[in-house]
Motif scaffolding. Structure first.
Motif, PDB file in Angstrom:
ATOM      1  N   UNK A  56      32.321  40.480  37.136  1.00 39.96           N
ATOM      2  CA  UNK A  56      30.881  40.242  37.035  1.00 39.96           C
ATOM      3  C   UNK A  56      30.624  38.986  36.218  1.00 39.96           C
ATOM      4  N   UNK A  57      31.066  37.871  36.715  1.00 37.77           N
ATOM      5  CA  UNK A  57      30.828  36.609  36.021  1.00 37.77           C
ATOM      6  C   UNK A  57      30.751  35.497  37.059  1.00 37.77           C
ATOM      7  N   UNK A  58      29.854  34.535  36.863  1.00 33.17           N
ATOM      8  CA  UNK A  58      29.744  33.420  37.804  1.00 33.17           C
ATOM      9  C   UNK A  58      31.048  32.652  37.987  1.00 33.17           C
ATOM     10  N   UNK A  59      31.822  32.477  36.901  1.00 31.60           N
ATOM     11  CA  UNK A  59      33.080  31.739  37.004  1.00 31.60           C
ATOM     12  C   UNK A  59      34.050  32.442  37.942  1.00 31.60           C
ATOM     13  N   UNK A  60      34.137  33.761  37.804  1.00 34.66           N
ATOM     14  CA  UNK A  60      35.035  34.533  38.662  1.00 34.66           C
ATOM     15  C   UNK A  60      34.563  34.505  40.110  1.00 34.66           C
ATOM     16  N   UNK A  61      33.290  34.713  40.307  1.00 36.89           N
ATOM     17  CA  UNK A  61      32.754  34.771  41.661  1.00 36.89           C
ATOM     18  C   UNK A  61      32.845  33.420  42.365  1.00 36.89           C
ATOM     19  N   UNK A  62      32.579  32.328  41.637  1.00 36.80           N
ATOM     20  CA  UNK A  62      32.657  31.004  42.251  1.00 36.80           C
ATOM     21  C   UNK A  62      34.108  30.653  42.573  1.00 36.80           C
ATOM     22  N   UNK A  63      35.050  31.123  41.754  1.00 35.23           N
ATOM     23  CA  UNK A  63      36.458  30.867  42.033  1.00 35.23           C
ATOM     24  C   UNK A  63      36.873  31.518  43.346  1.00 35.23           C
ATOM     25  N   UNK A  64      36.512  32.781  43.516  1.00 37.87           N
ATOM     26  CA  UNK A  64      36.894  33.500  44.744  1.00 37.87           C
ATOM     27  C   UNK A  64      36.298  32.820  45.971  1.00 37.87           C
ATOM     28  N   UNK A  65      35.050  32.388  45.864  1.00 36.43           N
ATOM     29  CA  UNK A  65      34.430  31.704  47.002  1.00 36.43           C
ATOM     30  C   UNK A  65      35.099  30.358  47.260  1.00 36.43           C
ATOM     31  N   UNK A  66      35.494  29.652  46.192  1.00 35.96           N
ATOM     32  CA  UNK A  66      36.071  28.318  46.336  1.00 35.96           C
ATOM     33  C   UNK A  66      37.385  28.328  47.107  1.00 35.96           C
ATOM     34  N   UNK A  67      38.119  29.426  47.037  1.00 38.10           N
ATOM     35  CA  UNK A  67      39.404  29.489  47.723  1.00 38.10           C
ATOM     36  C   UNK A  67      39.268  30.102  49.119  1.00 38.10           C
ATOM     37  N   UNK A  68      38.019  30.184  49.595  1.00 35.38           N
ATOM     38  CA  UNK A  68      37.775  30.598  50.967  1.00 35.38           C
ATOM     39  C   UNK A  68      37.795  32.089  51.234  1.00 35.38           C
ATOM     40  N   UNK A  69      37.794  32.895  50.188  1.00 36.40           N
ATOM     41  CA  UNK A  69      37.835  34.348  50.362  1.00 36.40           C
ATOM     42  C   UNK A  69      36.434  34.933  50.396  1.00 36.40           C
ATOM     43  N   UNK A  70      36.335  36.141  50.926  1.00 30.35           N
ATOM     44  CA  UNK A  70      35.081  36.884  50.875  1.00 30.35           C
ATOM     45  C   UNK A  70      34.998  37.545  49.498  1.00 30.35           C
ATOM     46  N   UNK A  71      33.970  37.194  48.727  1.00 32.25           N
ATOM     47  CA  UNK A  71      33.847  37.691  47.364  1.00 32.25           C
ATOM     48  C   UNK A  71      33.253  39.098  47.377  1.00 32.25           C
ATOM     49  N   UNK A  72      33.995  40.052  46.815  1.00 34.05           N
ATOM     50  CA  UNK A  72      33.542  41.434  46.705  1.00 34.05           C
ATOM     51  C   UNK A  72      33.432  41.775  45.225  1.00 34.05           C
ATOM     52  N   UNK A  73      32.260  42.204  44.792  1.00 34.75           N
ATOM     53  CA  UNK A  73      32.076  42.546  43.381  1.00 34.75           C
ATOM     54  C   UNK A  73      31.952  44.054  43.255  1.00 34.75           C
ATOM     55  N   UNK A  74      32.958  44.686  42.680  1.00 37.91           N
ATOM     56  CA  UNK A  74      32.934  46.131  42.439  1.00 37.91           C
ATOM     57  C   UNK A  74      33.407  46.380  41.004  1.00 37.91           C
ATOM     58  N   UNK A  75      32.989  47.504  40.393  1.00 40.84           N
ATOM     59  CA  UNK A  75      33.462  47.824  39.035  1.00 40.84           C
ATOM     60  C   UNK A  75      34.974  47.985  39.012  1.00 40.84           C
ATOM     61  N   UNK A  76      35.562  47.723  37.852  1.00 35.49           N
ATOM     62  CA  UNK A  76      37.014  47.829  37.746  1.00 35.49           C
ATOM     63  C   UNK A  76      37.498  49.242  38.081  1.00 35.49           C
ATOM     64  N   UNK A  77      36.703  50.241  37.730  1.00 37.47           N
ATOM     65  CA  UNK A  77      37.105  51.632  37.992  1.00 37.47           C
ATOM     66  C   UNK A  77      37.288  51.905  39.481  1.00 37.47           C
ATOM     67  N   UNK A  78      36.692  51.076  40.338  1.00 39.18           N
ATOM     68  CA  UNK A  78      36.771  51.290  41.785  1.00 39.18           C
ATOM     69  C   UNK A  78      37.807  50.401  42.459  1.00 39.18           C
ATOM     70  N   UNK A  79      38.542  49.604  41.690  1.00 45.03           N
ATOM     71  CA  UNK A  79      39.484  48.654  42.284  1.00 45.03           C
ATOM     72  C   UNK A  79      40.602  49.366  43.040  1.00 45.03           C
ATOM     73  N   UNK A  80      41.212  50.377  42.426  1.00 42.61           N
ATOM     74  CA  UNK A  80      42.321  51.065  43.087  1.00 42.61           C
ATOM     75  C   UNK A  80      41.860  51.717  44.385  1.00 42.61           C
TER      76      UNK A  80
END
Length: 330
Positions: free
Chosen positions: A166-190
């Motif tokens: 949940x941070x602009x730096x993280x989200x912009x990084x994922x988009x910059x490398x051409x991936x689909x950015x998915x934002x979910x809580x850490x508890x839901x990652x697994x």
């Protein structure tokens, strides 16, 4: 009647004083990890001061809740001291997120120099405006990419569903490398990895190992694209109300960043070896491969600063000054 009132007031004041000296510390640690060891050392250091009635109450296993809940608890004075990741701290200090811009720092030496010499003094003033007292940095280390397939270059992440923080730096990084950015809580990652909602994401090595993400995402690319430096802070109105004796004892009890850094970095190095022995595919990048990732994210820092409408100017200037000063050192 007067005697009764005097006794009642005395008991109430005594009770309040006793409660005020039990300092609640909140964090999210795993048993035995570097931050758990850090907090235990903090408690031991304060106990060694032998101040009557002063002790730490460690709620460091997530008892208070996730970082957003922990931050609210600190800012309301329900928790006196807490340790936050860079992501958690950025929720109240958005400009702190600039430090996680990709490929901003290239070595431990550079990032340590920037944080200690230039960013720490700025943090004191920025956090004071949020009723928080900066105590010490609590580094998380480099962030890398994990996935269910091997990520060699930005071309390999095209169209992948990657989890961002949940941070602009993280989200912009994922988009910059051409991936689909998915934002979910850490508890839901697994669960997200198991169901195919996400195929990977970015995180620090310590979290990747401690949360056993390798069970569902056995590929780890050491992109080292961002350095995550959280911080331990105190509720400033409470901190300012402490007696000089207690405040000095507290500050002296807080282990310095030079305690956590080598501990964390050795732990991560050992953990990477262990992950490799357990079958995790760990890819370290060549200089040319790292340049491909850096080139893909080159404009991220400027875009992050521009989106802050001037709020990040002081942090940006401190970062640039730090990098320039570091490059000019003998």
């Amino acid at each position: 009647m007067r005697r009764f009132l005097f006794i009642y007031c005395f008991l109430m004041l005594t009770s309040f004083s006793a409660r005020a000296q039990e300092i609640t510390v909140g964090a999210l640690t795993f048993p035995g990890d570097p931050f758990d060891q850090y907090m235990q050392r903090f408690a031991m250091n304060l106990q060694a001061q032998a101040l009557p009635g002063v002790s730490l109450k460690l709620l460091i296993r997530g008892e208070v809740g996730p970082e957003e809940v922990l931050m609210r608890s600190v800012r309301r004075g329900r928790v006196e001291i807490a340790s936050f990741t860079a992501s958690g701290l950025s929720a109240v200090l958005p400009e702190f997120d600039l430090l996680r811009a990709p490929y901003l720092f290239s070595s431990f030496e550079e990032v340590d120099y920037a944080l200690d010499q230039y960013i720490a003094p700025l943090m004191v003033d920025l956090l004071a405006a949020q009723d928080l007292q900066f105590l010490v940095f609590s580094d998380e280390g480099w962030f890398n990419l994990y996935g269910q397939s091997d990520f060699v270059s930005p071309k390999s992440t095209q169209g992948e569903r990657l989890r961002a923080l949940q941070s602009p730096a993280s989200q912009s990084f994922i988009r910059s490398i051409g991936a689909d950015m998915i934002q979910i809580p850490f508890a839901d990652v697994m669960t997200g990895l198991q169901t195919g909602l996400i195929s990977g994401g970015e995180t620090g090595t310590m979290i990747y190992a401690a949360a056993s993400l390798s069970e569902e995402a056995p590929y780890l690319t050491l992109t080292r694209h961002a350095y995550s430096a959280g911080a331990m802070v105190a509720y400033k109105p409470w901190y300012d109300s402490l007696s000089r004796t207690v405040r000095i004892a507290l500050v002296e009890a807080v282990p310095p960043v030079t305690f956590i850094r080598p501990l964390l970095r050795k732990w991560i190095s050992d953990e990477l070896k262990g992950l490799g022995q357990r079958g995790v595919s760990i890819r370290d990048l060549t200089k040319d491969q790292r340049k491909q990732w850096s080139d893909a994210t080159r404009t991220n820092l400027a875009a992050l600063v521009a989106n802050m409408d001037g709020k990040g100017d002081a942090m940006y200037a401190a970062i640039i000054d730090a990098k320039k000063s570091f490059s000019q050192r003998d």
